[in-house]
Motif scaffolding. Structure first.
Motif, PDB file in Angstrom:
ATOM      1  N   PHE A   8      16.665  -8.304   2.746  1.00  0.00           N
ATOM      2  CA  PHE A   8      16.426  -7.669   1.450  1.00  0.00           C
ATOM      3  C   PHE A   8      15.950  -8.685   0.414  1.00  0.00           C
ATOM      4  N   GLU A   9      16.380  -9.936   0.525  1.00  0.00           N
ATOM      5  CA  GLU A   9      15.919 -10.972  -0.403  1.00  0.00           C
ATOM      6  C   GLU A   9      14.417 -11.220  -0.228  1.00  0.00           C
ATOM      7  N   GLN A  10      13.950 -11.120   1.017  1.00  0.00           N
ATOM      8  CA  GLN A  10      12.516 -11.274   1.252  1.00  0.00           C
ATOM      9  C   GLN A  10      11.731 -10.082   0.709  1.00  0.00           C
ATOM     10  N   ILE A  11      12.256  -8.887   0.919  1.00  0.00           N
ATOM     11  CA  ILE A  11      11.542  -7.686   0.476  1.00  0.00           C
ATOM     12  C   ILE A  11      11.591  -7.536  -1.034  1.00  0.00           C
ATOM     13  N   TRP A  12      12.750  -7.801  -1.612  1.00  0.00           N
ATOM     14  CA  TRP A  12      12.932  -7.654  -3.062  1.00  0.00           C
ATOM     15  C   TRP A  12      13.453  -8.966  -3.645  1.00  0.00           C
ATOM     16  N   PRO A  13      12.579  -9.928  -3.905  1.00  0.00           N
ATOM     17  CA  PRO A  13      13.019 -11.242  -4.403  1.00  0.00           C
ATOM     18  C   PRO A  13      13.829 -11.172  -5.692  1.00  0.00           C
ATOM     19  N   SER A  14      13.578 -10.144  -6.494  1.00  0.00           N
ATOM     20  CA  SER A  14      14.304 -10.015  -7.770  1.00  0.00           C
ATOM     21  C   SER A  14      15.607  -9.242  -7.627  1.00  0.00           C
ATOM     22  N   GLY A  15      15.927  -8.849  -6.392  1.00  0.00           N
ATOM     23  CA  GLY A  15      17.157  -8.098  -6.158  1.00  0.00           C
ATOM     24  C   GLY A  15      16.869  -6.692  -5.670  1.00  0.00           C
ATOM     25  N   ILE A  16      17.660  -6.221  -4.729  1.00  0.00           N
ATOM     26  CA  ILE A  16      17.470  -4.884  -4.180  1.00  0.00           C
ATOM     27  C   ILE A  16      17.703  -3.843  -5.269  1.00  0.00           C
ATOM     28  N   PRO A  17      16.816  -2.845  -5.410  1.00  0.00           N
ATOM     29  CA  PRO A  17      17.019  -1.797  -6.414  1.00  0.00           C
ATOM     30  C   PRO A  17      18.325  -1.047  -6.175  1.00  0.00           C
ATOM     31  N   PRO A  18      18.999  -0.629  -7.249  1.00  0.00           N
ATOM     32  CA  PRO A  18      20.293   0.067  -7.093  1.00  0.00           C
ATOM     33  C   PRO A  18      20.216   1.274  -6.168  1.00  0.00           C
ATOM     34  N   ARG A  19      19.146   2.060  -6.242  1.00  0.00           N
ATOM     35  CA  ARG A  19      19.028   3.230  -5.387  1.00  0.00           C
ATOM     36  C   ARG A  19      19.025   2.825  -3.914  1.00  0.00           C
ATOM     37  N   GLU A  20      18.269   1.772  -3.585  1.00  0.00           N
ATOM     38  CA  GLU A  20      18.192   1.333  -2.199  1.00  0.00           C
ATOM     39  C   GLU A  20      19.546   0.807  -1.713  1.00  0.00           C
ATOM     40  N   GLN A  21      20.283   0.144  -2.596  1.00  0.00           N
ATOM     41  CA  GLN A  21      21.598  -0.354  -2.221  1.00  0.00           C
ATOM     42  C   GLN A  21      22.545   0.794  -1.923  1.00  0.00           C
ATOM     43  N   ILE A  22      22.496   1.849  -2.734  1.00  0.00           N
ATOM     44  CA  ILE A  22      23.351   3.012  -2.515  1.00  0.00           C
ATOM     45  C   ILE A  22      23.049   3.641  -1.156  1.00  0.00           C
ATOM     46  N   VAL A  23      21.754   3.784  -0.845  1.00  0.00           N
ATOM     47  CA  VAL A  23      21.361   4.404   0.421  1.00  0.00           C
ATOM     48  C   VAL A  23      21.821   3.540   1.597  1.00  0.00           C
ATOM     49  N   PHE A  24      21.621   2.221   1.509  1.00  0.00           N
ATOM     50  CA  PHE A  24      21.987   1.356   2.631  1.00  0.00           C
ATOM     51  C   PHE A  24      23.503   1.287   2.812  1.00  0.00           C
ATOM     52  N   LYS A  67       4.790   7.458  11.459  1.00  0.00           N
ATOM     53  CA  LYS A  67       5.621   8.402  10.714  1.00  0.00           C
ATOM     54  C   LYS A  67       6.712   7.666   9.939  1.00  0.00           C
ATOM     55  N   VAL A  68       7.369   6.706  10.601  1.00  0.00           N
ATOM     56  CA  VAL A  68       8.421   5.933   9.924  1.00  0.00           C
ATOM     57  C   VAL A  68       7.827   5.059   8.831  1.00  0.00           C
ATOM     58  N   ARG A  69       6.656   4.489   9.093  1.00  0.00           N
ATOM     59  CA  ARG A  69       6.001   3.640   8.095  1.00  0.00           C
ATOM     60  C   ARG A  69       5.647   4.451   6.839  1.00  0.00           C
ATOM     61  N   LYS A  70       5.139   5.650   7.033  1.00  0.00           N
ATOM     62  CA  LYS A  70       4.828   6.528   5.902  1.00  0.00           C
ATOM     63  C   LYS A  70       6.097   6.885   5.129  1.00  0.00           C
ATOM     64  N   ALA A  71       7.173   7.177   5.870  1.00  0.00           N
ATOM     65  CA  ALA A  71       8.439   7.520   5.220  1.00  0.00           C
ATOM     66  C   ALA A  71       8.982   6.340   4.415  1.00  0.00           C
ATOM     67  N   TRP A  72       8.798   5.110   4.920  1.00  0.00           N
ATOM     68  CA  TRP A  72       9.217   3.912   4.178  1.00  0.00           C
ATOM     69  C   TRP A  72       8.465   3.808   2.860  1.00  0.00           C
ATOM     70  N   ARG A  73       7.160   4.051   2.903  1.00  0.00           N
ATOM     71  CA  ARG A  73       6.363   3.969   1.678  1.00  0.00           C
ATOM     72  C   ARG A  73       6.820   4.990   0.639  1.00  0.00           C
ATOM     73  N   GLU A  74       7.175   6.175   1.116  1.00  0.00           N
ATOM     74  CA  GLU A  74       7.494   7.270   0.197  1.00  0.00           C
ATOM     75  C   GLU A  74       8.957   7.284  -0.236  1.00  0.00           C
ATOM     76  N   HIS A  75       9.851   6.847   0.647  1.00  0.00           N
ATOM     77  CA  HIS A  75      11.284   7.025   0.370  1.00  0.00           C
ATOM     78  C   HIS A  75      12.107   5.747   0.450  1.00  0.00           C
ATOM     79  N   GLY A  76      11.494   4.607   0.796  1.00  0.00           N
ATOM     80  CA  GLY A  76      12.264   3.390   0.921  1.00  0.00           C
ATOM     81  C   GLY A  76      13.209   3.446   2.110  1.00  0.00           C
ATOM     82  N   ILE A  77      14.400   2.881   1.951  1.00  0.00           N
ATOM     83  CA  ILE A  77      15.353   2.826   3.065  1.00  0.00           C
ATOM     84  C   ILE A  77      15.696   4.219   3.588  1.00  0.00           C
TER      85      ILE A  77
END
Length: 381
Positions: A8-24, A67-77
């Motif tokens: 997650f540090e590589q993907i979001w250098p400034s910190g994982i967004p709160p929404r993504e943290q909740i989902v994970f 399909k998974v790649r498209k879902a990542w773009r649209e919905h994140g984790i």
């Protein structure tokens, strides 16, 4: 330092967004490695690496990987978690159903404050000729169908921009209920949630999950969280421009109106409805306003007072989770419930636009907290 943190540090250098943290956080431990593998594969593909070896590494065909790649773009984790974006099943109501307009008109006339069951009864009684010859069983079934229709219309009205732009902020619900989660560190009893809801939209402003015996603490924690939400998102209404708030407040057990000092709270609201102690009181108002589920988690109002999860699960599904995973799962489903509502509220400026951080709703929440703080004084214990 875990693999998730490093990725997650590589993907979001400034910190994982709160929404993504909740989902994970809500991903079951046994699925996390698979989810992390998917995240890493699609992220690397987005950065230009060849898709074939990446798809093979996570066992997907070309079609599945795209399909998974498209879902990542649209919905994140949420997009890479199996069934992570699937919505809970909804009751299907025909657009031309003759009762829909009547239900909407009654909801508007009541300002969203009437119970679904009462509106359903009014609609049922208005069909006296059609229902006159029904036996008791068929009458009960007809009432249930109409009540589901009313719940459908309440949800639709809460997402109507024109309605919500004026109705938002006029009502609050503070409730307690059990939910269909067994806590594995608490004798498999059902988890308890305290919930603060803005009633016109059905937005869950705040909630806290815990166990039996924490009723007052959970309500106070939810209220503190609600005050933070209102301030952070400018989601309140000004005191001068907004009429007083209607409040439904479910008292925490074992307290009654005689135990608590409510007169100051009554002054700060337009109408105060009290949910009094009793096994069938808790969570009933919550079901009326937002339905029998929050996201995918069922509410269990009748099981709120000291009912073991094993007793509940004999007839209904209840997942068994640790306290931390239960909290994470609940936060994820609150997010699922709130996201479409917040989209509408933001579009009309009710949240983050013309709103304020401290207004009518915050005033009421602080008044409730004073009442609950009084309940914890030695004279009440």
């Amino acid at each position: 330092m875990g693999r998730d943190w490093e990725l997650f540090e590589q993907i979001w250098p400034s910190g994982i967004p709160p929404r993504e943290q909740i989902v994970f956080d809500a991903v079951a431990p046994k699925k996390r490695e698979m989810v992390l593998n998917r995240i890493e594969a699609v992220w690397r593909a987005e950065r230009g690496e060849p898709w074939e070896p990446l798809a093979a590494s996570i066992g997907l065909s070309r079609a599945g990987f795209y399909k998974v790649r498209k879902a990542w773009r649209e919905h994140g984790i949420a997009g890479v978690v199996p069934h992570g974006t699937q919505q809970p099943r909804r009751v299907s109501i025909e657009d031309n159903h003759p009762l829909r307009k009547a239900a909407e008109e009654l909801l508007r006339a009541e300002g969203g404050g009437a119970r679904n069951a009462d509106i359903a009864r009014s609609l049922f009684d208005a069909q006296d000729e059609a229902n006159r010859d029904l036996d008791e069983h068929r009458k009960a079934s007809a009432l249930q169908r109409i009540e589901r229709l009313v719940q459908h219309e309440r949800k639709a009205l809460g997402r109507n921009p024109k309605y919500i732009s004026t109705a938002y902020g006029q009502g609050l619900l503070v409730d307690l209920t059990a939910v269909a989660i067994q806590l594995d560190d608490d004798e498999r009893k059902l988890a308890i949630v305290a919930v603060v809801v803005e009633t016109a939209s059905g937005l869950i402003i705040a909630s806290r999950l815990g166990s039996q015996g924490q009723f007052v603490d959970l309500q106070r924690e939810a209220i503190a969280e609600g005050l933070e939400f209102l301030a952070e998102h400018k989601a309140d209404r000004t005191v001068d421009a907004q009429p007083k708030v209607d409040l439904h407040f479910t008292l925490p057990p074992p307290f009654s109106e005689q135990d608590l000092v409510l007169h100051e709270l009554r002054k700060s609201v337009r109408d105060l409805s009290i949910g009094r102690p009793g096994g069938h009181t808790y969570g009933q108002a919550l079901v009326q306003w937002i339905g029998p589920r929050v996201g995918r988690i069922a509410l269990a109002p009748r099981s709120t007072l000291d009912i073991k999860g094993l007793d509940y699960s004999r007839t209904r599904n209840a997942q068994t989770l640790s306290r931390s995973m239960a909290e994470a799962a609940w936060r994820r489903e609150v997010l699922r419930h709130n996201e479409p509502i917040l989209h509408v509220l933001k579009s009309v400026g009710a949240v983050g636009g013309r709103g304020v951080g401290d207004g009518r709703m915050a005033q009421v929440l602080r008044g409730i907290d004073v009442v609950l703080a009084g309940a914890l004084r030695p004279s009440f214990c």
